[in-house]
Design an enzyme around this catalytic site. Structure first.
Site, short mmCIF file in Angstrom:
data_model
loop_
_atom_site.label_atom_id
_atom_site.label_comp_id
_atom_site.label_asym_id
_atom_site.label_seq_id
_atom_site.Cartn_x
_atom_site.Cartn_y
_atom_site.Cartn_z
N ASP A 178 0.78 -1.24 0.00
CA ASP A 178 0.00 0.00 0.00
C ASP A 178 0.81 1.29 0.00
O ASP A 178 0.67 2.13 -0.89
CB ASP A 178 -0.95 0.02 1.20
CG ASP A 178 -1.83 -1.21 1.26
OD1 ASP A 178 -1.87 -1.97 0.29
OD2 ASP A 178 -2.48 -1.41 2.30
N GLU A 397 1.03 -9.99 11.85
CA GLU A 397 0.94 -9.50 10.47
C GLU A 397 2.31 -9.12 9.92
O GLU A 397 2.62 -9.38 8.76
CB GLU A 397 0.01 -8.28 10.43
CG GLU A 397 -0.20 -7.69 9.05
CD GLU A 397 -1.13 -6.48 9.08
OE1 GLU A 397 -1.58 -6.07 7.99
OE2 GLU A 397 -1.39 -5.95 10.17
#
Length: 427
Positions: A178, A397
């Site tokens: 991103d 994550e």
């Protein structure tokens, strides 16, 4: 990871680039792995392509079912919405800005990589391949056309906001990375290295499938030959000044987010077209997806840079962005912490380790160098994930590049669970 496999029913909200109206996709079912039940109870197209590398080793039939469900979501043009937000539970966990899926936005076709892994690890897979081949073809053709760059065999991710005023560098959500630094000023002349490598890999998978099921592979052989030609890759993406593979675009490093008087971006020098010159995960894609020839001097340079502790190397894994980058650990907005600007991500480390394993096995002048780095990096990644798991009880994550501490969402037994593949040396 098996516990994350979920079943959803509902309709995505979609928007065509030719219309301002938001419409409902058809009612659909989706059987898929998800990154985290508590944080991300929805399907992510590029995430699932990684998850299947582990699921296939457990039960390849489950992988076939998941792949089939995703390919059932292709529309007539060949587009798959990258996030599947189906049903009330999924919708409740998504910020409104991410709900609507736009039909010019792609996602890395990691599902091709998962299918290649399935072929490698499952016998008698030809019947399944015959069923999915037409949909894989139309998906590939959509990517080839919709994400094409101005120069032949170049590609760039659509969907970047060139008028963004509150982002240091406009996001590239389509890429999956991103906030990874791309060109500061999005432009149709951009060339994105990672997307070109994804397309090279996908074309090779189509060649493999076509030959196995008796279909004509000549079209894809031509595409694959062009996209894997190292001289063409060099001409589009080799930044000789910095000695790295790089994106190309309209860029300046001389920018910042002003948050004292107002929250907006200040550009202090005019951007210019050229290579972005940023060393990080994107630079490593020719190694990760095994595009480089084993005797390429670019491989030697990449291996050398990969092991430098003042660039990407840490004792916990490969960080996402070089310590020397202007954008290392810088937030992209005043509210969003850095994600792909320093942190250690296991899906990328899995691909790097897989690439190193490949180059340690094939004959070439850098075989021993790749083997030594492979052994050391594999040990670092496995030991840190297990250390964090035993100390804190979770798989995370991402991991901090300075301390190895797990951070971001947890429990995150999506692609971070690929540590099991790394342990087993199953890539």
């Amino acid at each position: 990871m098996l516990g994350s496999i979920s079943y959803f029913y509902g309709a995505s909200q979609v928007q065509s680039e030719k219309s301002e109206e938001v419409l409902k996709y058809w009612q659909a079912t989706l059987y898929t792995s998800i990154p985290s039940r508590s944080k991300f109870p929805r399907g992510f197209l590029w995430n699932v392509g990684f998850d299947l590398h582990l699921i296939t080793l457990w039960d390849a039939k489950i992988s076939e079912d998941i792949i089939a469900h995703w390919l059932d979501l292709i529309n007539a043009e060949g587009w798959i919405p990258r996030e599947q937000i189906l049903g009330a539970e999924a919708e409740a966990k998504v910020s409104s800005q991410f709900v609507v899926q736009r039909n010019n936005i792609a996602n890395p076709p990691s599902l091709f990589l998962a299918i290649q892994h399935l072929i490698k690890n499952r016998q008698n897979v030809e019947v399944f391949l015959k069923k999915i081949f037409p949909r894989m073809e139309i998906w590939f053709k959509w990517l080839q056309v919709s994400q094409a760059g101005k120069i032949p065999t170049s590609f760039y991710w659509r969907g970047r906001n060139s008028s963004a005023e509150m982002e240091l560098i406009p996001y590239t959500f389509a890429s999956g990375l991103d906030d990874y630094p791309r060109a500061s000023h999005p432009d149709e002349n951009e060339r994105h290295l990672d997307l070109r490598c994804w397309m090279a890999m996908a074309s090779g998978v189509l060649v493999n499938i076509a030959k196995r099921i008796g279909e004509d592979s000549s079209t894809y052989e031509k595409i694959s030959k062009d996209l894997t030609a190292n001289n063409l890759l060099d001409s589009l993406h080799w930044d000789s000044r910095n000695g790295i593979f790089s994106d190309y675009g309209l860029h300046t490093d001389d920018i910042e987010i002003e948050s004292v008087i107002s929250i907006d971006r200040r550009v202090y020098s005019e951007p210019a077209f050229g290579y972005i010159g940023i060393f990080g995960y994107v630079s490593l894609y020719p190694l990760m997806l095994k595009i480089l020839d084993s005797d390429s001097p670019r491989l030697e340079k990449m291996l050398s840079d990969l092991r430098k502790e003042n660039l990407l190397w840490t004792k916990y894994g490969i960080r996402s962005l070089s310590l020397k980058s202007e954008f290392y650990n810088t937030p992209n907005t005043v509210t969003d912490p850095p994600h792909w600007r320093g942190g250690i991500w296991i899906n990328m480390n899995y691909l790097i380790i897989s690439g190193l394993h490949h180059y340690s096995q094939v004959p070439g002048p850098y075989q021993n160098q790749a083997s030594n780095i492979y052994t050391e990096l594999r040990k670092n990644v496995v030991e840190n994930i297990f250390k964090q798991y035993y100390e804190r009880g979770y798989v995370f994550e991402q991991y901090d590049d300075m301390t190895g501490t797990g951070r971001g969402s947890f429990p995150f037994t999506g692609w971070s669970a690929l540590v099991v593949n790394i342990m087993a040396e199953k890539y």
